[in-house]
Design a protein around this motif. Sequence first.
Motif, PDB file in Angstrom:
ATOM      1  N   THR A 369       5.510   8.999  27.326  1.00 50.49           N
ATOM      2  CA  THR A 369       5.408   7.548  28.061  1.00 50.49           C
ATOM      3  C   THR A 369       5.479   6.603  26.850  1.00 50.49           C
ATOM      4  OG1 THR A 369       4.171   8.188  29.993  1.00 50.49           O
ATOM      5  CG2 THR A 369       4.224   5.848  29.520  1.00 50.49           C
ATOM      6  N   ARG A 370       6.688   5.541  27.089  1.00 51.80           N
ATOM      7  CA  ARG A 370       6.436   4.356  26.293  1.00 51.80           C
ATOM      8  C   ARG A 370       6.360   3.083  27.129  1.00 51.80           C
ATOM      9  NH1 ARG A 370      10.351   3.255  21.339  1.00 51.80           N
ATOM     10  NH2 ARG A 370      10.608   0.546  21.715  1.00 51.80           N
ATOM     11  N   VAL A 371       5.796   2.113  26.462  1.00 49.26           N
ATOM     12  CA  VAL A 371       5.381   0.889  27.337  1.00 49.26           C
ATOM     13  C   VAL A 371       6.014  -0.047  26.488  1.00 49.26           C
ATOM     14  CG1 VAL A 371       3.884  -0.726  28.272  1.00 49.26           C
ATOM     15  CG2 VAL A 371       3.462   1.789  28.597  1.00 49.26           C
ATOM     16  N   ASP A 372       6.907  -0.847  26.916  1.00 46.79           N
ATOM     17  CA  ASP A 372       7.612  -2.041  26.070  1.00 46.79           C
ATOM     18  C   ASP A 372       7.033  -3.281  26.930  1.00 46.79           C
ATOM     19  OD1 ASP A 372       9.336  -0.938  23.866  1.00 46.79           O
ATOM     20  OD2 ASP A 372       9.332   0.287  25.717  1.00 46.79           O
ATOM     21  N   ALA A 386       3.182  -3.959  21.327  1.00 51.60           N
ATOM     22  CA  ALA A 386       4.064  -3.148  21.889  1.00 51.60           C
ATOM     23  C   ALA A 386       5.102  -2.707  20.946  1.00 51.60           C
ATOM     24  CB  ALA A 386       4.338  -3.520  23.557  1.00 51.60           C
ATOM     25  N   PRO A 387       5.636  -1.390  21.315  1.00 54.97           N
ATOM     26  CA  PRO A 387       5.588  -0.607  22.336  1.00 54.97           C
ATOM     27  C   PRO A 387       4.423   0.175  22.117  1.00 54.97           C
ATOM     28  CG  PRO A 387       7.194   0.230  20.873  1.00 54.97           C
ATOM     29  CD  PRO A 387       6.956  -1.001  20.342  1.00 54.97           C
ATOM     30  N   ARG A 388       3.502   0.950  23.215  1.00 55.58           N
ATOM     31  CA  ARG A 388       2.491   1.667  23.025  1.00 55.58           C
ATOM     32  C   ARG A 388       3.196   3.105  23.801  1.00 55.58           C
ATOM     33  NH1 ARG A 388      -2.313  -1.033  24.378  1.00 55.58           N
ATOM     34  NH2 ARG A 388      -2.182  -2.903  23.573  1.00 55.58           N
ATOM     35  N   THR A 389       2.616   4.149  23.283  1.00 53.95           N
ATOM     36  CA  THR A 389       2.980   5.480  23.554  1.00 53.95           C
ATOM     37  C   THR A 389       1.801   6.208  24.174  1.00 53.95           C
ATOM     38  OG1 THR A 389       2.825   6.364  21.298  1.00 53.95           O
ATOM     39  CG2 THR A 389       4.968   5.700  22.147  1.00 53.95           C
ATOM     40  N   SER A 391       0.894  10.493  26.381  1.00 56.44           N
ATOM     41  CA  SER A 391       1.675  11.787  26.717  1.00 56.44           C
ATOM     42  C   SER A 391       0.795  12.244  27.920  1.00 56.44           C
ATOM     43  CB  SER A 391       1.492  12.673  25.532  1.00 56.44           C
ATOM     44  OG  SER A 391       2.253  14.052  26.201  1.00 56.44           O
ATOM     45  N   GLY A 392       1.705  12.810  28.954  1.00 53.79           N
ATOM     46  CA  GLY A 392       0.997  13.195  30.178  1.00 53.79           C
ATOM     47  C   GLY A 392       0.357  12.313  30.785  1.00 53.79           C
ATOM     48  N   THR A 393      -0.687  12.821  31.665  1.00 51.24           N
ATOM     49  CA  THR A 393      -1.316  11.714  32.374  1.00 51.24           C
ATOM     50  C   THR A 393      -2.295  10.887  31.298  1.00 51.24           C
ATOM     51  OG1 THR A 393      -1.364  12.977  34.400  1.00 51.24           O
ATOM     52  CG2 THR A 393      -3.187  11.472  34.141  1.00 51.24           C
ATOM     53  N   ALA A 394      -2.358   9.580  31.172  1.00 50.03           N
ATOM     54  CA  ALA A 394      -2.735   8.781  30.366  1.00 50.03           C
ATOM     55  C   ALA A 394      -3.122   7.323  30.954  1.00 50.03           C
ATOM     56  CB  ALA A 394      -2.141   8.792  28.955  1.00 50.03           C
ATOM     57  N   THR A 395      -3.868   6.438  29.949  1.00 52.10           N
ATOM     58  CA  THR A 395      -3.947   5.003  30.578  1.00 52.10           C
ATOM     59  C   THR A 395      -3.634   4.379  29.406  1.00 52.10           C
ATOM     60  OG1 THR A 395      -5.516   5.722  32.467  1.00 52.10           O
ATOM     61  CG2 THR A 395      -5.415   3.347  31.558  1.00 52.10           C
ATOM     62  N   VAL A 396      -2.601   3.378  29.586  1.00 51.09           N
ATOM     63  CA  VAL A 396      -2.465   2.668  28.479  1.00 51.09           C
ATOM     64  C   VAL A 396      -3.263   1.191  28.625  1.00 51.09           C
ATOM     65  CG1 VAL A 396      -0.774   1.319  27.224  1.00 51.09           C
ATOM     66  CG2 VAL A 396      -0.030   3.637  27.915  1.00 51.09           C
ATOM     67  N   SER A 397      -4.301   0.774  27.989  1.00 51.82           N
ATOM     68  CA  SER A 397      -5.213  -0.195  28.385  1.00 51.82           C
ATOM     69  C   SER A 397      -4.962  -1.555  27.319  1.00 51.82           C
ATOM     70  CB  SER A 397      -6.701   0.271  28.557  1.00 51.82           C
ATOM     71  OG  SER A 397      -7.050   0.820  27.112  1.00 51.82           O
ATOM     72  N   GLY A 398      -5.956  -2.299  27.583  1.00 48.10           N
ATOM     73  CA  GLY A 398      -5.681  -3.505  26.766  1.00 48.10           C
ATOM     74  C   GLY A 398      -4.544  -4.231  26.675  1.00 48.10           C
ATOM     75  N   LEU A 399      -3.872  -4.522  27.934  1.00 48.55           N
ATOM     76  CA  LEU A 399      -2.584  -5.104  27.946  1.00 48.55           C
ATOM     77  C   LEU A 399      -2.734  -6.659  28.656  1.00 48.55           C
ATOM     78  CD1 LEU A 399      -0.554  -2.380  29.442  1.00 48.55           C
ATOM     79  CD2 LEU A 399      -0.598  -2.926  26.945  1.00 48.55           C
ATOM     80  N   LEU A 400      -2.067  -7.598  27.883  1.00 47.05           N
ATOM     81  CA  LEU A 400      -2.046  -8.790  28.561  1.00 47.05           C
ATOM     82  C   LEU A 400      -1.248  -8.916  29.779  1.00 47.05           C
ATOM     83  CD1 LEU A 400      -1.192 -10.739  25.017  1.00 47.05           C
ATOM     84  CD2 LEU A 400      -3.392 -10.959  26.306  1.00 47.05           C
ATOM     85  N   PRO A 401      -1.707  -9.760  30.831  1.00 42.78           N
ATOM     86  CA  PRO A 401      -1.087  -9.825  32.018  1.00 42.78           C
ATOM     87  C   PRO A 401       0.575 -10.480  31.800  1.00 42.78           C
ATOM     88  CG  PRO A 401      -3.127 -11.168  32.043  1.00 42.78           C
ATOM     89  CD  PRO A 401      -2.809 -10.800  30.539  1.00 42.78           C
ATOM     90  N   LEU A 408       9.268   6.983  31.167  1.00 44.46           N
ATOM     91  CA  LEU A 408       8.786   8.648  31.104  1.00 44.46           C
ATOM     92  C   LEU A 408      10.055   9.589  30.852  1.00 44.46           C
ATOM     93  CD1 LEU A 408       7.002   6.732  33.055  1.00 44.46           C
ATOM     94  CD2 LEU A 408       5.865   8.733  33.914  1.00 44.46           C
ATOM     95  N   THR A 409       9.863   9.829  29.684  1.00 43.63           N
ATOM     96  CA  THR A 409      10.847  10.825  29.302  1.00 43.63           C
ATOM     97  C   THR A 409      10.611  12.281  29.633  1.00 43.63           C
ATOM     98  OG1 THR A 409      11.510   9.404  27.194  1.00 43.63           O
ATOM     99  CG2 THR A 409      12.341  11.705  27.311  1.00 43.63           C
ATOM    100  N   LEU A 410      11.638  12.773  30.277  1.00 45.69           N
ATOM    101  CA  LEU A 410      11.291  14.366  31.032  1.00 45.69           C
ATOM    102  C   LEU A 410      11.547  15.524  30.142  1.00 45.69           C
ATOM    103  CD1 LEU A 410      10.785  12.331  33.419  1.00 45.69           C
ATOM    104  CD2 LEU A 410      11.842  14.033  34.881  1.00 45.69           C
ATOM    105  N   PRO A 411      10.871  16.327  29.768  1.00 46.64           N
ATOM    106  CA  PRO A 411      11.473  17.424  29.179  1.00 46.64           C
ATOM    107  C   PRO A 411      12.112  18.599  30.132  1.00 46.64           C
ATOM    108  CG  PRO A 411       8.959  17.593  29.443  1.00 46.64           C
ATOM    109  CD  PRO A 411       9.613  16.435  30.033  1.00 46.64           C
ATOM    110  N   ASP A 412      12.784  19.493  29.504  1.00 49.11           N
ATOM    111  CA  ASP A 412      13.186  20.501  30.289  1.00 49.11           C
ATOM    112  C   ASP A 412      12.189  21.140  31.210  1.00 49.11           C
ATOM    113  OD1 ASP A 412      15.588  20.204  29.623  1.00 49.11           O
ATOM    114  OD2 ASP A 412      15.825  21.839  27.954  1.00 49.11           O
TER     115      ASP A 412
END
Length: 567
Positions: A369-372, A386-389, A391-401, A408-412
């Motif tokens: 996951t990449r958050v921009d 940003a960007p923040r990265t 993997s898998g199930t995760a929480t990207v916190s501390g973001l300004l409103p 979300l990049t999918l592997p094979d």
Amino acid sequence: MMRKTHAVPRGLLVVFSVVLLTVLGLAPSASASVLWPDEQAMITTSTYRSTYVYDVGVGNAISAEQFAQPAVTAFYGAQGGFDRNFMYWAPIVAIDRPDQFWTRCVGNAGGLCQNVQPGSQNISAEIGAGQIHVKYWNGAFIGVACGNWNHGGTGPVPVISGTKYEDVNGDGVRQAGEPGLAGWTIDLSFNGAVVETATTDAGGGYSFALDADQFPVGAGTYTVAERPQAGWVQSHAPAPVTVGYGAGPANFGGNDFGNYRPATIGGRKFDDHGADGGGAGDPGLANWTFDLDNGATAVTGSTGDFAFPGLRPGTYTVRERQQPGWRRTTPASGATTVTVTSGQVTGGVDFGNVCLGAIAVTAPAGVTTRVDEAGVPGVLANDPPAPRTASGTATVSGLLPGTYRVTLTLPDGVFTTDPDLTSLDGKFAIVKTITVAECGTSPVAPAFVTSQPGKITGGVRILVPGGTATAGFEFMQRGDGPRGTLEYNDHGNGIDIHTSDITGISASGTDAYVFGHAVVGGVTYGFRLHLVDAGEPGTGDRFELLLSNGYSAGLGQTLNGGNVQIH
């Protein structure tokens, strides 16, 4: 003339005057002694403000009791006598001539012993404007007469004075521009007892004349004290004033009192919804703690207001205690420095904070996951930026409103039916625009699937840029895995796909998804084929092809011809 108690040789007559001074002398012998041990009682008794004559025999000392006898002759009465207030600035003159005799004054016109008998020592020549201190008299008598001749008591009176002022800056020192305070009561104490009071005038001034004729005062320690008034704090008080006998000043000024009114520093803590540093329209925040650099603390109320009352004038720095999950928008430095003066109530010491949010991603292992930032308003920048990265199930916190682009990049081997699937750098990726609100957690949970049983067949024609495309396909999920073939020809762009590399099939109701790999121009790309069976005659069916190289066909279209069958 008073009754003699001792035989006195001819011409041996001494003039005495009692004033507010220490009366000391020496005994007829060589040893020193104090003439009157009850001196203080004598100098504070008004009856001794007189001048009289007393005869003392050779070799005898005068006692306090003898000295205290009232004068029977007004020897200097016409001149007003000696003034007891004249002991502070007159220099002592010693008349130390044992080889000469003094006779009593023949007359008193013009001053103390102005005229003497011929051949005798002229006392006025020795005393001048000072004090008489007779040490010897033919080796038989020593006496002291202290004071200044004050015709009618009109000479200056010692004064203790000062000013009561508002200590605007609270430093305990009066500066230019700090006003006097009228109407304050000042008490004068002598040897610990209050003897007089005064009220400050329009300019804050007060004074006490040390007039022994008005109240019992003498040499010693004087103190001045103000009577407190509500709402004021004393910052400056004078030290005790020591008034001594003999030479010294007559004016004891500068006994100033400084007071200030406690000041208040106040402000507001607000929820900066716009993260713009301005609190207009923004709600207050309760239960936030603020610290003042003097050690005081304050906690915001329900409206976000806080205050530091009861402050001495001066310069202070206000700081907030941060709370987790918030970012300060104002002040940028995290502290505000304020200078307050006497009685000042200062508001507007405001602090703004914005509550941070988060993005919670639900995805299988291997999905990155990449958050921009897409649009984050306000005066702050994300920290870390940003960007923040993840993997898998995760929480990207501390973001300004604001709004964010989540990729979300999918592997094979990871399949999704999410409609926001797109191609990115030769891979499939889910790209979503997410809004993060204050104190909120925005979920990103695409639909990921595994292969499911199903059989799909059909042949279709769709419109593509430059013409049409045709396709035939047959897919089936069996126990040993998915299999099938896809024949696809883009007649307008010359793209031909023939593949039997099927990696996943998911069929549910009228929708089916097929995943696999296709070779285009000698390069292998992943593909996802979305098929919709809308029933007969097939005009509402769909064939939507997406390749990881960015090629797509049929997205959002119904068939131009053909039919899709999902079994």
